[in-house]
Design a protein around this motif. Structure first.
Motif, mmCIF file in Angstrom:
data_model
loop_
_atom_site.group_PDB
_atom_site.id
_atom_site.type_symbol
_atom_site.label_atom_id
_atom_site.label_comp_id
_atom_site.label_asym_id
_atom_site.label_seq_id
_atom_site.Cartn_x
_atom_site.Cartn_y
_atom_site.Cartn_z
ATOM 1 N N HIS A 166 0.873 -1.168 0.000
ATOM 2 C CA HIS A 166 0.000 0.000 0.000
ATOM 3 C C HIS A 166 0.912 1.220 0.000
ATOM 4 O O HIS A 166 1.831 1.312 0.822
ATOM 5 N N GLU A 169 -4.830 7.421 3.847
ATOM 6 C CA GLU A 169 -6.270 7.533 3.599
ATOM 7 C C GLU A 169 -7.057 6.484 4.379
ATOM 8 O O GLU A 169 -8.201 6.732 4.799
ATOM 9 N N SER A 170 -6.447 5.311 4.606
ATOM 10 C CA SER A 170 -7.149 4.273 5.369
ATOM 11 C C SER A 170 -7.380 4.711 6.814
ATOM 12 O O SER A 170 -8.328 4.261 7.462
ATOM 13 N N GLN A 185 -2.205 5.649 0.306
ATOM 14 C CA GLN A 185 -3.264 4.675 0.590
ATOM 15 C C GLN A 185 -3.330 4.375 2.083
ATOM 16 O O GLN A 185 -4.427 4.275 2.647
ATOM 17 N N ARG A 186 -2.178 4.236 2.706
ATOM 18 C CA ARG A 186 -2.162 3.929 4.140
ATOM 19 C C ARG A 186 -2.695 5.106 4.948
ATOM 20 O O ARG A 186 -3.431 4.929 5.919
#
Length: 248
Positions: free
Chosen positions: A53, A60-61, A57-58
């Motif tokens: 990721h 946003e998670s 992405q990390r």
């Protein structure tokens, strides 16, 4: 909890050893240790080490976690350098807010504080960040003056709690070296609340690497981080208003 790198991104590489594997070992152990703390929910930005990721992405998670963004984000890394450095370092968000930081966090303020929504459920940054333009100037000022100050202050407090009495530093000659720094890393600036990045030590130091790979040392470090989080949580729980900087 964010385990730095992973998948096709190994991080620092020393012979056959990948930084991402060390990060994962400590993160998994810390996850188990933190889940023992009463009334605490712990989430991870990835469930498996081989899964790649990106940092975006990390990050946003973290926003997508129910029912709201977490009170604390911890990113775990291991350092490397051509200089003969050893030991841990902890990074926290910069005191001065930048426009790109404001875009993410203003949107969080708009959704969560004003509309009481789960702010980043089905979040699409490329579309939804335009929402921050709807914020009145006075609300952006409120955010800048209170939320960012609180975020930085709380992050800075935890950073120092973690460095204080770090297992390997108690009797170290390098104890006086500066080990807490500001940094504009996205994993620190984008989460709306407290966030720190821990560099566990230097892979490029033979003695430090041997220590980092020692299960007894790993257990001691993980326990120390968890205890520091407990102390930190006790301090911020004294704050009567989540929008005020009221920590010592």
């Amino acid at each position: 909890l964010d385990s730095g790198h992973g998948g096709k991104d190994p991080g620092a590489v020393l012979k056959s050893l990948h930084e991402s594997k060390l990060n994962w070992t400590y993160t998994e152990a810390l996850f188990k240790e933190l889940t023992k703390i009463p009334n605490v929910q712990v989430y991870k930005t990835r469930e498996h080490l081989p899964t790649y990721h990106s940092i975006d992405q990390r990050t946003e998670s973290i926003f997508a976690l129910p029912p709201k963004s977490p009170d604390l984000t911890i990113s775990i890394h291991t350092n490397a350098s051509t200089s003969p450095l050893i030991g841990p370092e902890v990074y926290y968000p910069p005191k001065r807010i930048q426009p790109d930081h404001l875009s993410w966090l203003s949107y969080w303020l708009y959704q969560h504080q004003i509309h009481q929504k789960s702010p980043f459920k089905n979040f699409n940054p490329s579309q939804d960040l335009d929402k921050e333009k709807e914020l009145p100037t006075e609300l952006q000022a409120l955010f800048t003056d209170s939320l960012w100050k609180q975020k930085v202050h709380q992050s800075h407090k935890l950073a120092h709690l973690i460095i204080k009495d770090w297992p390997e530093l108690k009797h170290s000659k390098n104890k006086k070296r500066k080990r807490v720094f500001e940094a504009p890393f996205s994993i620190l600036t984008k989460p709306p609340k407290a966030s720190i990045l821990i560099e566990l030590g230097y892979m490029t130091s033979e003695s430090n690497l041997k220590q980092l790979q020692n299960p007894k040392h790993q257990k001691a470090v993980v326990h120390h981080i968890a205890e520091s989080v407990k102390k930190w949580r006790h301090i911020i729980d004294k704050c009567p208003d989540e929008h005020l900087v009221c920590m010592p």
